[in-house]
Design a protein around this motif. Structure first.
Motif, PDB file in Angstrom:
ATOM      1  N   ILE A 245     -10.006   3.118  12.021  1.00 36.99           N
ATOM      2  CA  ILE A 245      -8.719   2.387  10.331  1.00 36.99           C
ATOM      3  C   ILE A 245      -9.688   2.744   8.875  1.00 36.99           C
ATOM      4  O   ILE A 245      -9.319   3.508   8.281  1.00 36.99           O
ATOM      5  CB  ILE A 245      -9.637   0.348   9.846  1.00 36.99           C
ATOM      6  N   MET A 246     -10.838   3.175   9.518  1.00 37.60           N
ATOM      7  CA  MET A 246     -11.915   3.751   8.545  1.00 37.60           C
ATOM      8  C   MET A 246     -11.247   5.209   8.614  1.00 37.60           C
ATOM      9  O   MET A 246     -10.954   6.030   7.417  1.00 37.60           O
ATOM     10  CB  MET A 246     -13.255   3.814   8.304  1.00 37.60           C
TER      11      MET A 246
ATOM     12  N   LYS B  97      -7.953   6.391   9.408  1.00 37.59           N
ATOM     13  CA  LYS B  97      -7.187   6.572   8.169  1.00 37.59           C
ATOM     14  C   LYS B  97      -6.995   6.530   7.058  1.00 37.59           C
ATOM     15  O   LYS B  97      -6.564   6.849   5.710  1.00 37.59           O
ATOM     16  CB  LYS B  97      -6.180   5.587   8.751  1.00 37.59           C
ATOM     17  N   GLN B  98      -8.068   5.677   6.520  1.00 38.21           N
ATOM     18  CA  GLN B  98      -7.898   5.370   5.046  1.00 38.21           C
ATOM     19  C   GLN B  98      -9.024   6.295   4.417  1.00 38.21           C
ATOM     20  O   GLN B  98      -8.535   6.771   3.011  1.00 38.21           O
ATOM     21  CB  GLN B  98      -9.391   4.192   4.772  1.00 38.21           C
ATOM     22  N   LEU B  99      -9.330   7.837   5.283  1.00 36.66           N
ATOM     23  CA  LEU B  99      -9.931   8.682   4.844  1.00 36.66           C
ATOM     24  C   LEU B  99      -8.712   9.491   4.602  1.00 36.66           C
ATOM     25  O   LEU B  99      -9.115  10.467   3.253  1.00 36.66           O
ATOM     26  CB  LEU B  99     -11.242   9.285   6.155  1.00 36.66           C
TER      27      LEU B  99
ATOM     28  N   GLU C 105      -6.126   8.867   3.759  1.00 34.04           N
ATOM     29  CA  GLU C 105      -5.228   8.584   2.885  1.00 34.04           C
ATOM     30  C   GLU C 105      -5.308   8.834   1.658  1.00 34.04           C
ATOM     31  O   GLU C 105      -5.431   9.450   0.491  1.00 34.04           O
ATOM     32  CB  GLU C 105      -5.191   6.906   3.062  1.00 34.04           C
ATOM     33  N   ALA C 106      -7.551   8.960   1.655  1.00 33.49           N
ATOM     34  CA  ALA C 106      -8.024   9.144   0.601  1.00 33.49           C
ATOM     35  C   ALA C 106      -7.802  10.659   0.085  1.00 33.49           C
ATOM     36  O   ALA C 106      -7.760  11.074  -0.970  1.00 33.49           O
ATOM     37  CB  ALA C 106      -9.818   8.779   0.167  1.00 33.49           C
TER      38      ALA C 106
ATOM     39  N   GLU D 162      -4.061  11.533  -1.227  1.00 30.44           N
ATOM     40  CA  GLU D 162      -4.450  11.023  -2.876  1.00 30.44           C
ATOM     41  C   GLU D 162      -5.031  12.037  -4.111  1.00 30.44           C
ATOM     42  O   GLU D 162      -4.677  12.666  -4.857  1.00 30.44           O
ATOM     43  CB  GLU D 162      -5.377   9.204  -3.153  1.00 30.44           C
TER      44      GLU D 162
END
Length: 73
Positions: free
Chosen positions: A29-30, A32-34, A36-37, A40
């Motif tokens: 999860i971490m 994938k969030q990284l 995505e960040a 962005e």
């Protein structure tokens, strides 16, 4: 800053106590969030670059043009 360190330390302590499967899931999860960040951030920077190009705040040209500009500065 101290509160962030305390929170981060608590997170690390809690992470250590997790079972292996939950650690792997959390890391997934971490990651994938990284990703995505980063996407962005790249998108935001691209929009800034396009706006600068549209307003003429940046120049376009070849490497030769760049060297000529540098020599004239």
């Amino acid at each position: 800053m101290i509160m962030v360190n305390v929170t981060l330390n608590k997170f690390i302590e809690d992470f250590i106590t997790l079972p292996l499967e939950e650690k792997e899931y959390l890391l997934d999860i971490m990651k994938k969030q990284l990703i995505e960040a980063k996407r962005e951030s790249i998108a935001q920077r691209t929009m800034e670059c396009m706006a600068n190009l549209a307003t003429g705040e940046v120049k376009r040209g070849t490497v030769k043009d760049l060297y000529e500009d540098l020599e004239n500065d």
